[in-house]
Enzyme design. Structure first.
Site: not given
Ligand code: NAD
Length: 257
Positions: A143, A156
Site C-alpha cells: 500500500s 496498517y
Molecule cells: N482499497 C484500497 O484503497 C487499498 C489500497 C491499498 C492497498 N489495499 C490492499 O488491497 C488488498 C485488498 O483490498 P480491498 O480494498 O480489495 O479489500 P476488500 O475488503 O474489498 O477485500 C478483502 C478480501 O480479503 C478477505 N479477507 C480478509 N481477511 C482474510 C483472512 N484472514 N483470510 C482470508 N481472506 C481474508 C475478505 O473476506 C475480502 O474478501 C488489501 O491487502 C488492502 O490492504 C487496498
C-alpha cells in the site's frame, strides 16, 4: 491470442471482493486456472461462479490465511484439484483505525496477523510447491501506507511496511529457485475496505471524505480494482520476467508529490 497466464494455476487470496475479485477474473481471462481463496465462503463462491460462467476454470477455497492449518489444507486442495501453483497473489488484507495514541492492541494484532502473517504463511506454502515445480511468481499487496505516513492508520502502515520488507527478503532468498516476488503499493481504491475510512475522514460523510481523498491524487480520481488487477497481472506474468524485489506503486501520483 494466447493469454498471458495460459497453463498457470493462480491462487488469489481475498479473491471474494474488491481488488482480489477483479484480479481473479482478469487472471482467468488471461488463461489461468484460478483458486479463489477467501475467509468468506459465499464471497469466494460468487467470484468462482463469475469465472465459470465466463467459461474459465476456478475453484472457491474457504480459508483464514492467519490459520496455518487452513492454509496448508487450502494449498493441498489447489494442488490436487488444479495442479501445482505457479502464481500467488497475496491480496487479502484488513485495515486498522487509529494513531499510535488511539489504536488498540487488538487492532494492531489483527492487522499484523492478516497482512503480515497471512502473507508469510501463504507464501511459504506456495514457494515450497513452486520450488519443486520450476518456479513461479508471487505478487504481494502492499500500500502507499508502506511508503508515507497516512493519518490514523498506524498498525496498517506498519503491516504494509513489513510486507514490503518481506517481499525483498523473499526475492533474494527465492530467486535461485526461479521464484520472483514483487509488491504492489496501491493508492486509495474505492472498495468496501475503504468506505469506513472515507466516511471517517469526512466526519461521517462518505462523499466529503471521498472528495478530500481525491484531492491528494494528481490524476484526479481514486483507483479502481481493475487498475490494480492489471498491475498484478503484469507482475504475475512473464512480461515482468526481469523483475524481482520491486516495489511498484499504482497510486495516481500520490507518492510522487
Ligand atoms: N482499497 C484500497 O484503497 C487499498 C489500497 C491499498 C492497498 N489495499 C490492499 O488491497 C488488498 C485488498 O483490498 P480491498 O480494498 O480489495 O479489500 P476488500 O475488503 O474489498 O477485500 C478483502 C478480501 O480479503 C478477505 N479477507 C480478509 N481477511 C482474510 C483472512 N484472514 N483470510 C482470508 N481472506 C481474508 C475478505 O473476506 C475480502 O474478501 C488489501 O491487502 C488492502 O490492504 C487496498
Amino acid at each position: 491470442m494466447p493469454g498471458r497466464l495460459d497453463g498457470k494455476v493462480a491462487v488469489v487470496t481475498g479473491g471474494g471482493s474488491g481488488i482480489g475479485r477483479a484480479a481473479a477474473v482478469l487472471f482467468s481471462a488471461e488463461g489461468a486456472a484460478v483458486a479463489v481463496l477467501d475467509r468468506v465462503a459465499e464471497a469466494a463462491q460468487e467470484t468462482a461462479e463469475t469465472i465459470l460462467a465466463a467459461g474459465g476454470q476456478a475453484i472457491a477455497v474457504t480459508a483464514d490465511i492467519v490459520a496455518a492449518d487452513d492454509v496448508r489444507a487450502a494449498f493441498e486442495r489447489v494442488d490436487t484439484e488444479l495442479g501445482p501453483v505457479g502464481v500467488l497473489y497475496n491480496n487479502a488484507g484488513v485495515n486498522s483505525s487509529g494513531s499510535i495514541l488511539t489504536s488498540t492492541e487488538e487492532d494492531w494484532d489483527r492487522c499484523m496477523a492478516v497482512n503480515v502473517k497471512g502473507t508469510y504463511l501463504c507464501s511459504a506454502a506456495a514457494a515450497r510447491s513452486m520450488a519443486d515445480n520450476g518456479g513461479g511468481s508471487i505478487v504481494n499487496q502492499g500500500s502507499v501506507a508502506a511508503l508515507v505516513g497516512i493519518a490514523n492508520f498506524a498498525a496498517y502502515c506498519a503491516s504494509k511496511g513489513a510486507v514490503v520488507a518481506l517481499t525483498k527478503s523473499m526475492a533474494v532468498d527465492l530467486a535461485g529457485s526461479g521464484i520472483r516476488v514483487n509488491v504492489i503499493c496501491p493508492g486509495t481504491v474505492f472498495t468496501t475496505l475503504m468506505r469506513p475510512m472515507l466516511a471517517a475522514r469526512g466526519g461521517g460523510d462518505e462523499e466529503k471524505g471521498l472528495a478530500m481523498t481525491v484531492a491528494k491524487y494528481p490524476i484526479g480520481r481514486l483507483g479502481t480494482p481493475e487498475d490494480i488487477a492489471r498491475v498484478a497481472l503484469f507482475l504475475a506474468s512473464d512480461d515482468s520476467a526481469f523483475m524481482t524485489g520491486s516495489v511498484v506503486t499504482s497510486d495516481g501520483g500520490m507518492t510522487a508529490q
